[in-house]
Each structure stands twice: as C-alpha cells, then as structure tokens.
Design a protein around this motif. Structure first.
Motif, PDB file in Angstrom:
ATOM      1  N   MET A 193      42.463  44.355  69.451  1.00  0.00           N
ATOM      2  CA  MET A 193      42.989  45.656  69.084  1.00  0.00           C
ATOM      3  C   MET A 193      42.185  46.338  67.687  1.00  0.00           C
ATOM      4  O   MET A 193      42.046  45.414  67.031  1.00  0.00           O
ATOM      5  N   ASP A 194      41.482  47.382  67.699  1.00  0.00           N
ATOM      6  CA  ASP A 194      40.901  47.970  66.715  1.00  0.00           C
ATOM      7  C   ASP A 194      42.123  48.430  65.699  1.00  0.00           C
ATOM      8  O   ASP A 194      43.406  48.340  66.026  1.00  0.00           O
ATOM      9  N   VAL A 195      41.751  48.655  64.431  1.00  0.00           N
ATOM     10  CA  VAL A 195      42.736  49.203  63.551  1.00  0.00           C
ATOM     11  C   VAL A 195      43.052  50.470  64.078  1.00  0.00           C
ATOM     12  O   VAL A 195      42.345  51.108  64.352  1.00  0.00           O
ATOM     13  N   THR A 247      46.944  46.863  61.471  1.00  0.00           N
ATOM     14  CA  THR A 247      45.339  46.387  61.398  1.00  0.00           C
ATOM     15  C   THR A 247      45.340  45.062  62.459  1.00  0.00           C
ATOM     16  O   THR A 247      44.433  44.868  63.001  1.00  0.00           O
ATOM     17  N   LYS A 248      46.552  44.953  63.077  1.00  0.00           N
ATOM     18  CA  LYS A 248      46.674  44.014  64.041  1.00  0.00           C
ATOM     19  C   LYS A 248      47.970  44.088  65.047  1.00  0.00           C
ATOM     20  O   LYS A 248      48.902  44.563  64.574  1.00  0.00           O
ATOM     21  N   ALA A 249      48.016  43.497  66.227  1.00  0.00           N
ATOM     22  CA  ALA A 249      49.194  43.822  66.988  1.00  0.00           C
ATOM     23  C   ALA A 249      49.977  42.548  67.095  1.00  0.00           C
ATOM     24  O   ALA A 249      51.163  42.390  67.498  1.00  0.00           O
ATOM     25  N   TRP A 287      51.254  39.424  64.850  1.00  0.00           N
ATOM     26  CA  TRP A 287      51.290  38.922  63.288  1.00  0.00           C
ATOM     27  C   TRP A 287      52.063  37.535  63.359  1.00  0.00           C
ATOM     28  O   TRP A 287      52.617  37.161  64.314  1.00  0.00           O
ATOM     29  N   ASP A 300      51.208  35.876  57.806  1.00  0.00           N
ATOM     30  CA  ASP A 300      51.070  37.034  57.171  1.00  0.00           C
ATOM     31  C   ASP A 300      52.249  37.493  56.331  1.00  0.00           C
ATOM     32  O   ASP A 300      52.476  38.722  56.157  1.00  0.00           O
ATOM     33  N   ARG A 342      56.123  34.420  65.125  1.00  0.00           N
ATOM     34  CA  ARG A 342      55.125  35.613  65.611  1.00  0.00           C
ATOM     35  C   ARG A 342      55.882  36.956  65.831  1.00  0.00           C
ATOM     36  O   ARG A 342      56.982  36.773  66.321  1.00  0.00           O
ATOM     37  N   TYR A 387      55.077  40.457  67.844  1.00  0.00           N
ATOM     38  CA  TYR A 387      54.420  41.160  68.724  1.00  0.00           C
ATOM     39  C   TYR A 387      54.686  42.661  68.504  1.00  0.00           C
ATOM     40  O   TYR A 387      55.659  42.912  68.831  1.00  0.00           O
TER      41      TYR A 387
END
Length: 165
Positions: A1-3, A10-12, A14, A18, A134, A136
């Motif tokens: 995934m792009d930002v 920034t991501k899908a 975590w 994080d 996690r 999602y």
C-alpha cells in the motif's frame, strides 16, 4: 500500500512495534470477539473505527473532522482477561479513551516480560496480558464529520484480518 496522502495513513497493517506512533483516543468499538485457537491461549479481536487523523477546522468551520477507517485489532496469546463492561445500549457507543502497554510487576514464569494491556473507555475497562497485537486497516480511510462510520459505510461488522491494498 502506498501512503494515503490525504489521510496521512502510512501503512495498512500495524503491530505492537508501532505502538508509540499509534493512538486510540475516541476510537469506536463495534464488536469484541474472544477466539479460541488450537493453541492453549485464545486471541482477542476488536472491530473498530480507527481514527487515522484529526483535522483542525478551517474557518468558518468550528468543529474538527476526522479520517476514519474500519479496522480489526487482534491481540495474540491472551490470558488474565478481566474488567468491567457497563454498557446499557441506549444509543451510546463503546468508545476507547486509551490503550496502555504496561510492564507487569510480577515475575510469573513463563510469561516474564509479556506486557499487560489496559483498554479504558466509555462504559468499559479491560486488562489482560497478550504477547502482542496486529491492527488491520480493512478499508481506505474516509473523511467524516463524525468519529464513527455508519453500518453501510463500514460494510457492517467484521473481524477480518485483511488489509486493503
């Protein structure tokens, strides 16, 4: 995934690595599921509307708006789950105030060093041990005037452990 530049995501997917960059203030909880596994310890799943970003009002607006995304938060190897739930169901959502990662004060083997998690919110308070989590992000974030999405906007309840692409 792009930002996702608009929302700042920034991501899908975590994880507990994080934790310091994440926040759960005012996150709506749509469902909780204790999932038995073939292992000894269960998993604890939450169906959330995760607030990706708060947007400051630009005059003449006076209220914040939000980037919100349906998400599944999954804690692994959960034990010592305890807490209070004081939910009357009178139009009040379960809403998180904070998620804390604490260091237990005991040395109970073989779980020494495994975090104690504390979820506190409106109408509930949970504490449990878990090896990690996690989260999602199941759909791209939506810009909203509310902290939670409607049933139709989020596609109903879900504990899916898949991130959008």
């Amino acid at each position: 995934m792009d930002v996702d530049e608009e929302s700042g995501l920034t991501k899908a997917v975590w994880s507990d690595a994080d934790f310091e960059r994440m926040g759960w203030h005012d996150v709506t909880v749509h469902g909780v599921y204790v999932q038995r596994t073939e292992d000894v310890l269960p998993r604890l799943l939450f169906d959330l509307d995760y607030v990706v970003r708060w947007v400051h009002p630009v005059p003449p607006e006076t209220y914040f708006s939000f980037w919100v995304a349906p998400s599944t938060l999954v804690f692994e190897e959960v034990w010592d789950l305890e807490g209070d739930l004081d939910f009357k169901g009178l139009g009040v959502d379960l809403e998180l105030d904070a998620l804390h990662r604490l260091t237990p004060e005991d040395d109970r083997p073989p779980w020494h060093g495994v975090p104690l998690w504390h979820m506190e919110g409106r109408s509930f308070d949970l504490r449990f041990r878990a090896s990690g989590f996690r989260q999602y992000i199941r759909q791209p974030p939506r810009h909203s005037r509310r902290l939670s999405l409607t049933h139709a906007e989020r596609g109903g309840p879900s504990f899916a452990e898949t991130a959008y692409a």
